[in-house]
Design an enzyme around this catalytic site. Structure first.
Site, PDB file in Angstrom:
ATOM      1  N   ASP A  26     -51.612  43.226 -39.581  1.00 38.00           N
ATOM      2  CA  ASP A  26     -50.310  43.078 -38.924  1.00 38.00           C
ATOM      3  C   ASP A  26     -49.312  44.195 -39.255  1.00 38.00           C
ATOM      4  O   ASP A  26     -49.098  44.513 -40.430  1.00 38.00           O
ATOM      5  CB  ASP A  26     -49.654  41.762 -39.347  1.00 38.00           C
ATOM      6  CG  ASP A  26     -50.507  40.550 -39.061  1.00 38.00           C
ATOM      7  OD1 ASP A  26     -51.607  40.707 -38.509  1.00 38.00           O
ATOM      8  OD2 ASP A  26     -50.073  39.436 -39.410  1.00 38.00           O
ATOM      9  N   GLU A 208     -47.496  32.409 -35.976  1.00 38.91           N
ATOM     10  CA  GLU A 208     -47.237  33.463 -36.944  1.00 38.91           C
ATOM     11  C   GLU A 208     -46.311  34.514 -36.334  1.00 38.91           C
ATOM     12  O   GLU A 208     -46.090  34.559 -35.123  1.00 38.91           O
ATOM     13  CB  GLU A 208     -48.543  34.135 -37.389  1.00 38.91           C
ATOM     14  CG  GLU A 208     -49.480  33.209 -38.145  1.00 38.91           C
ATOM     15  CD  GLU A 208     -50.695  33.908 -38.696  1.00 38.91           C
ATOM     16  OE1 GLU A 208     -51.014  33.670 -39.888  1.00 38.91           O
ATOM     17  OE2 GLU A 208     -51.330  34.696 -37.964  1.00 38.91           O
TER      18      GLU A 208
END
Length: 499
Positions: A26, A208
Site C-alpha cells: 500500500d 481498509e
C-alpha cells in the site's frame, strides 16, 4: 521509476514505481512539501514477501521519476508500521517544529506485537520530521488514538476549515465492522470522536485505507461534493481487492452519502455494478490521495496488485508496483456525477508518435500494425465508432499464443480486458481473468487511452469515466499490436502509438 540494483527482471516496469529490492504494497503518507512529492509505502526491508512492515520512501519533482530514499519509519520488536498519512503542520499545532520550520507529521497505525504491553491492538501513532522527510522521530506519547481494537487502522488526516470549526480530521476504519470512523483534533495528539459511516455498498471483505476530500462538480467551485474512498479486500467488482467511493456531504462532523445503494453487512452481489468503483480491473488497491498538492489538484495512486495473488507474482528480487499517479475530478455523465481519472502521462514530454492512422473503415478480421508500432512500453490513443460490428478493439502485447484482448461489445456496451492468454498466468489459479465495465458511447464513439508497461495495462475509457487496471506477465517478445472487428460496419476514427 527506480534504477534497479537487483538482478534483471523482464517484468520490472519503466514508468511505475517499484522498490529497488524486496516487498512493496500500500502507498501511504503521500504529501507534497517544499517542491517535492513524497511517496511512502508499506515495505519489507528484509525480504520479498509481506512482513516487517515499515514505511519505504521515495521522492519526486514530477510524479514520474522517483528516487528511492532510506526506509523512513522502521518496525521494531514492539510494533509494525502499518498504513497511514502525512501532513504539513503549517501552524505547528503539534509543537514538533517551529513557526519558521513547520514539521511534517506522519500518522500511522501501530500494529502492536506480542512483545508490547498493547500486544494484539491496532492504534494510531505519530512520527515527525523537521528536515523535509529525511529523518523521522516517533512521538514519545504514542499511541494518540486507541479504541482497544485489533482492527482500527489506516488513518487519513486532513485540515478542515468550515462552519463546524477549524481542526484536523482523522478518517480511519474499523476494518472487520466495515465502518469508517471520524475523529477531530486541535494538535494531532489528542483526538475526539466525531461520527461513524457504514457499513454500506460493497462489504464482501474488510474495509481498509479510507480517504475523504471535497471536489468541484464540472469544474464549478460553487458546486462541490465530498468523496469518501473505501478500499476493501476481498469483495471487489472484479474479484479480490478493489476500491469503492461514495459521494455526499461532510459538515465537519458527519459524512452523509448520496450514493449508497445498499446498507448493512449483507452484500447484494446483484447490485455490485451500481456501486462507485475506482477501477474495474483486478489490480488497483489501497488507493489514496496526496496531501497539500499544488494548484488544488487531487492526485491519487494505488498498489497495482491484488491480495489474491500478490504474494506470488513472478518477479525477481522485488515484488509489487504502484500505478501511475492519477488526477481525479467530478463530472456529470448521463445525468450522474462520477469520478473521472486521468493519468499523469509519462509520454507527455519526450514521447514520440511512432505510428498513427486517420479515419478509415475497420473491416471484419484482425489487422496487425507494422513492426515499428510494437513495444512493451507504450501509450495508445484510439477512437472507434463501433456501429453494429459486434466486438471491436485492440490486441495488446501479442506474440505467438500470447495476447491481451481489449474489446468493446457494440450490442451490450461492455468494455472488457481479457488476460487469460496474456502470458504467464499459472503462478496462481485466480490470475487468468476477464474484467468488464459498461461504457456508454458518446456521440456513437468510444475513446480509449491505454498505458502499457512491462507488467501492466492501464485503460482509461471516455476520458477516464471508467478505468481498468490489470497486471500482465507477457514474454519480452510479445510486443505486437493489432486492431480487430467481428463484422464490417465499424470505423477507426484515429489511432496514435507513442513510445
Amino acid at each position: 521509476m527506480t534504477t534497479p540494483t537487483v538482478l534483471h527482471c523482464q517484468y520490472r516496469p519503466q514508468h511505475h514505481y517499484t522498490a529497488d529490492r524486496n516487498w512493496l504494497n500500500d502507498p501511504n503518507g503521500l504529501i507534497y512539501a517544499n517542491g517535492t512529492y513524497h511517496l511512502f509505502y508499506q515495505h519489507n526491508p528484509s525480504g520479498n514477501e509481506w512482513g516487517n512492515m515499515s514505511w519505504g520512501h521515495a521522492t519526486s519533482a514530477d510524479l514520474l521519476h522517483w528516487d528511492e530514499q532510506p526506509v523512513a519509519i522502521v518496525c521494531d520488536e514492539q510494533e509494525a508500521i502499518f498504513s497511514g498519512s502525512a501532513v504539513l503542520d503549517r501552524n505547528n499545532t503539534s509543537g514538533f517544529g517551529t513557526p519558521d520550520n513547520p514539521p511534517l507529521v506522519a500518522i500511522y497505525t501501530s500494529a502492536y506485537s506480542p512483545a508490547s504491553p498493547l500486544g494484539g491492538r491496532q492504534a494510531q501513532s505519530l512520527a515527525y520530521s523537521t528536515d523535509d522527510g529525511a529523518s523521522w522521530t516517533k512521538y514519545s506519547g504514542n499511541p494518540v488514538a486507541d479504541r482497544g481494537s485489533a482492527e482500527f487502522r489506516d488513518p487519513k488526516v486532513f485540515w478542515y476549515d468550515g462552519t463546524a470549526g477549524n481542526y484536523w480530521v482523522m478518517v480511519a476504519v474499523e476494518a472487520l465492522d466495515r465502518e469508517v470512523v471520524l475523529y477531530k483534533s486541535a494538535d494531532l495528539k489528542s483526538w475526539e470522536y466525531l461520527s461513524t459511516f457504514g457499513p454500506a455498498n460493497a462489504t464482501g471483505g474488510v474495509w481498509e485505507c479510507p480517504d475523504l476530500f471535497e471536489l468541484p462538480v464540472d469544474d464549478d467551485p460553487g458546486t462541490t461534493k465530498w468523496v469518501l474512498v473505501v478500499n476493501l479486500n476481498p469483495g471487489g467488482i472484479a474479484g479480490g481487492s478493489a476500491g469503492q467511493y461514495f459521494l455526499g456531504t461532510f459538515d465537519g462532523v458527519t459524512f452523509v452519502s448520496e450514493s449508497t445503494v445498499t446498507e448493512g453487512l449483507q452484500q447484494d452481489d446483484s447490485r455490485m455494478v451500481e456501486y462507485g468503483w475506482l477501477d474495474w480491473g483486478r489490480d488497483y488497491y489501497a488507493a489514496v490521495s496526496f496531501s497539500n498538492s499544488p494548484d488544488g489538484r487531487r492526485l491519487m495512486i494505488g498498489w497495482m496488485n491484488n491480495w489474491q495473488y500478490g504474494g506470488v507474482t513472478p518477479t525477481s528480487g522485488w515484488r509489487g508496483a504502484l500505478t501511475l499517479v492519477r488526477e481525479v475530478r467530478l463530472a456529470t455523465r448521463a445525468g450522474r456525477v462520477v469520478l473521472m481519472q486521468a493519468a499523469v502521462d509519462p509520454f507527455e514530454n519526450g514521447g514520440a508518435t511512432i505510428y498513427s492512422e486517420a479515419r478509415r473503415p475497420l473491416a471484419a478480421g484482425t489487422h496487425w500494425l507494422p513492426a515499428e508500432a510494437s513495444g512493451d512500453v507504450l501509450r495508445i490513443d484510439a477512437e472507434f465508432e463501433p456501429g453494429a460490428a459486434g466486438e471491436v478493439g485492440l490486441l495488446l502485447r501479442a506474440g505467438g499464443a500470447e495476447q491481451t484482448v481489449l474489446a468493446y461489445d457494440s450490442a451490450t456496451g461492455v468494455l472488457s480486458l481479457d488476460r487469460t492468454t496474456c502470458g504467464n498466468t499459472d503462478f496462481h489459479e485466480s490470475f487468468a481473468s476477464v474484467e468488464r465495465v459498461t461504457v456508454p458511447l458518446e456521440d456513437g464513439r468510444l475513446r480509449l487511452r491505454i498505458f502499457l508497461d512491462r507488467c501492466s495495462v492501464e485503460v482509461f475509457a471516455q476520458d477516464g469515466a471508467a478505468t481498468i487496471t490489470d497486471q500482465v506477465f507477457a514474454a519480452e517478445s510479445s510486443a505486437r499490436l493489432g486492431l480487430f472487428a467481428d463484422c464490417d460496419g465499424a470505423e477507426l476514427i484515429s489511432l496514435a502509438v507513442v513510445r
